[in-house]
Enzyme design. Structure first.
Site, mmCIF file in Angstrom:
data_model
loop_
_atom_site.group_PDB
_atom_site.id
_atom_site.type_symbol
_atom_site.label_atom_id
_atom_site.label_comp_id
_atom_site.label_asym_id
_atom_site.label_seq_id
_atom_site.Cartn_x
_atom_site.Cartn_y
_atom_site.Cartn_z
ATOM 1 N N SER A 98 0.870 -1.188 0.000
ATOM 2 C CA SER A 98 0.000 0.000 0.000
ATOM 3 C C SER A 98 0.902 1.231 0.000
ATOM 4 O O SER A 98 2.089 1.127 0.348
ATOM 5 C CB SER A 98 -0.829 0.010 1.290
ATOM 6 O OG SER A 98 -1.505 1.235 1.460
ATOM 7 N N TYR A 140 -2.088 0.240 10.807
ATOM 8 C CA TYR A 140 -2.051 -0.242 9.413
ATOM 9 C C TYR A 140 -0.732 0.112 8.736
ATOM 10 O O TYR A 140 -0.125 -0.746 8.092
ATOM 11 C CB TYR A 140 -3.240 0.364 8.662
ATOM 12 C CG TYR A 140 -3.380 -0.127 7.225
ATOM 13 C CD1 TYR A 140 -3.531 -1.483 6.930
ATOM 14 C CD2 TYR A 140 -3.384 0.777 6.155
ATOM 15 C CE1 TYR A 140 -3.675 -1.927 5.622
ATOM 16 C CE2 TYR A 140 -3.533 0.339 4.842
ATOM 17 C CZ TYR A 140 -3.679 -1.012 4.583
ATOM 18 O OH TYR A 140 -3.820 -1.446 3.284
HETATM 19 P P1 NAP Z 1 -11.205 -6.248 0.467
HETATM 20 O O1 NAP Z 1 -12.202 -6.117 -0.615
HETATM 21 O O2 NAP Z 1 -11.644 -6.094 1.886
HETATM 22 O O3 NAP Z 1 -10.445 -7.637 0.291
HETATM 23 C C1 NAP Z 1 -9.635 -8.183 1.300
HETATM 24 C C2 NAP Z 1 -9.441 -9.657 1.004
HETATM 25 O O4 NAP Z 1 -8.567 -10.213 2.005
HETATM 26 C C3 NAP Z 1 -10.744 -10.441 1.058
HETATM 27 O O5 NAP Z 1 -10.789 -11.338 -0.019
HETATM 28 C C4 NAP Z 1 -10.654 -11.181 2.375
HETATM 29 O O6 NAP Z 1 -11.323 -12.437 2.264
HETATM 30 C C5 NAP Z 1 -9.163 -11.400 2.476
HETATM 31 N N1 NAP Z 1 -8.755 -11.704 3.829
HETATM 32 C C6 NAP Z 1 -8.853 -10.922 4.934
HETATM 33 N N2 NAP Z 1 -8.427 -11.595 5.999
HETATM 34 C C7 NAP Z 1 -8.030 -12.826 5.556
HETATM 35 C C8 NAP Z 1 -7.515 -13.977 6.192
HETATM 36 N N3 NAP Z 1 -7.304 -14.013 7.513
HETATM 37 N N4 NAP Z 1 -7.217 -15.059 5.439
HETATM 38 C C9 NAP Z 1 -7.432 -15.038 4.100
HETATM 39 N N5 NAP Z 1 -7.937 -13.989 3.449
HETATM 40 C C10 NAP Z 1 -8.234 -12.896 4.181
HETATM 41 O O7 NAP Z 1 -10.042 -5.155 0.281
HETATM 42 P P2 NAP Z 1 -8.969 -4.913 -0.899
HETATM 43 O O8 NAP Z 1 -8.882 -3.462 -1.054
HETATM 44 O O9 NAP Z 1 -9.257 -5.742 -2.081
HETATM 45 O O10 NAP Z 1 -7.642 -5.398 -0.159
HETATM 46 C C11 NAP Z 1 -6.700 -6.275 -0.741
HETATM 47 C C12 NAP Z 1 -5.303 -5.863 -0.307
HETATM 48 O O11 NAP Z 1 -5.014 -4.568 -0.835
HETATM 49 C C13 NAP Z 1 -5.114 -5.748 1.204
HETATM 50 O O12 NAP Z 1 -3.848 -6.293 1.548
HETATM 51 C C14 NAP Z 1 -5.131 -4.251 1.453
HETATM 52 O O13 NAP Z 1 -4.399 -3.901 2.602
HETATM 53 C C15 NAP Z 1 -4.483 -3.750 0.175
HETATM 54 N N6 NAP Z 1 -4.734 -2.350 -0.178
HETATM 55 C C16 NAP Z 1 -5.992 -1.869 -0.322
HETATM 56 C C17 NAP Z 1 -6.194 -0.528 -0.654
HETATM 57 C C18 NAP Z 1 -7.568 0.088 -0.809
HETATM 58 O O14 NAP Z 1 -7.679 1.322 -0.796
HETATM 59 N N7 NAP Z 1 -8.617 -0.702 -0.992
HETATM 60 C C19 NAP Z 1 -5.085 0.299 -0.857
HETATM 61 C C20 NAP Z 1 -3.810 -0.225 -0.725
HETATM 62 C C21 NAP Z 1 -3.653 -1.556 -0.396
HETATM 63 P P3 NAP Z 1 -12.173 -13.149 3.400
HETATM 64 O O15 NAP Z 1 -12.775 -12.074 4.251
HETATM 65 O O16 NAP Z 1 -13.177 -13.943 2.619
HETATM 66 O O17 NAP Z 1 -11.197 -14.021 4.116
#
Ligand code: NAP
Length: 248
Positions: A135, A148
């Site tokens: 991120s 975070y």
């Molecule tokens: P999201 O829609 O909430 O997706 C998060 C994913 O992580 C879900 O598929 C969730 O699946 C999975 N997850 C969470 N805890 C888990 C666990 N204990 N074991 C296995 N899977 C788990 O959010 P996203 O934005 O796509 O996030 C994906 C990545 O991008 C994250 O690492 C986040 O920090 C990063 N990121 C996001 C942003 C943003 O603005 N959205 C920006 C920078 C980086 P389940 O709940 O089904 O397990």
């Protein structure tokens, strides 16, 4: 489980929503057999059906779940460490230890467990690749975000350390560092409060999960000698974690 064809296998963690789901679809489009892992395995199964992939339940915070997942993946060319996220947005003075522990477990130790589990298969493939979705929180601090940003910095350090440790091995390493992406991320961060989550993206056009997935596919489809070390991508309206332009 065996790879159902001669397609190379890609593992995507956190593939049940957001960036992970979009990446699974995009990698399948680029010719990979995708193994989708997350706790909500029913969602993964739905996507797997659509893309001729495989869904396996995965909780990256649980070592036994990671071991069972790894045992179900005999070969692996690409690992996308995407599972993770944020919980809460408070000053350090009000930090919630359980939220910090979850962020550390999911983002940092989860990535560590997946790498340790799949590294032998990645090396054995002769052309392995580890992509870690960190991120901009891995690049700079922001107020109220220390739980975070701390976890994402640690996840990034783990990933960047591997770049040196794996020199001489057939494994590439790519870090993807997005700014604001509209997914379930903010809904999870604010414990299901949709109004607070929507407010994060108010007055600007955030990145989509597909925007991020496309950069991952780009990195993964370069020739084997080309290592894309780091891609930082943000909405045009976002200059940094704390500075964005919003139309009122
Ligand atoms: P999201 O829609 O909430 O997706 C998060 C994913 O992580 C879900 O598929 C969730 O699946 C999975 N997850 C969470 N805890 C888990 C666990 N204990 N074991 C296995 N899977 C788990 O959010 P996203 O934005 O796509 O996030 C994906 C990545 O991008 C994250 O690492 C986040 O920090 C990063 N990121 C996001 C942003 C943003 O603005 N959205 C920006 C920078 C980086 P389940 O709940 O089904 O397990």
């Amino acid at each position: 489980m065996t790879s159902p064809s001669d397609r190379p296998t890609a593992v995507v963690t956190g593939a049940s929503s957001g960036i992970g789901a979009a990446t699974a679809r995009a990698l399948a489009g680029a010719g990979f057999h995708v193994v989708l892992g997350a706790r909500r395995v029913d969602r993964c199964a739905e996507i797997a059906r659509e893309i001729d992939g495989t869904a396996v339940r995965l909780d990256v915070t649980d070592p036994e779940s990671v071991s069972a997942f790894v045992a179900a993946v005999p070969e692996c060319r690409l690992l996308v460490n995407n599972a993770g996220g944020a919980k809460g947005l408070e000053p350090v003075a009000d930090a919630d230890e359980d939220a910090w522990r979850w962020m550390w477990e999911a983002n940092v130790l989860g990535t560590l467990r997946m790498v340790k589990g799949l590294l032998p298969a990645l090396v054995a493939s002769g052309d392995g690749h580890i992509v870690t979705v960190t991120s901009i929180a891995a690049l700079e601090p922001y107020d109220n975000g220390a739980g975070y940003t701390g976890a994402k910095h640690a996840q990034a350090m783990l990933h960047r350390t591997l770049r040196g440790e794996l020199l001489g091995q057939p494994v590439r390493l790519t870090e993807i560092a997005p700014g604001m992406v509209e997914t379930e991320f903010s809904l999870v961060r604010f414990a299901g409060d949709a109004e607070k989550a929507d407010n994060v993206y108010r007055g600007l056009t955030p990145l989509t999960a597909e925007d991020v997935a496309e950069t991952i596919v780009f990195a993964a489809t370069r020739p084997s000698h080309v290592n894309i070390d780091l891609i930082v991508l943000k909405p045009r309206a976002q200059a940094s974690a704390m500075r964005a332009y919003r139309e009122e």
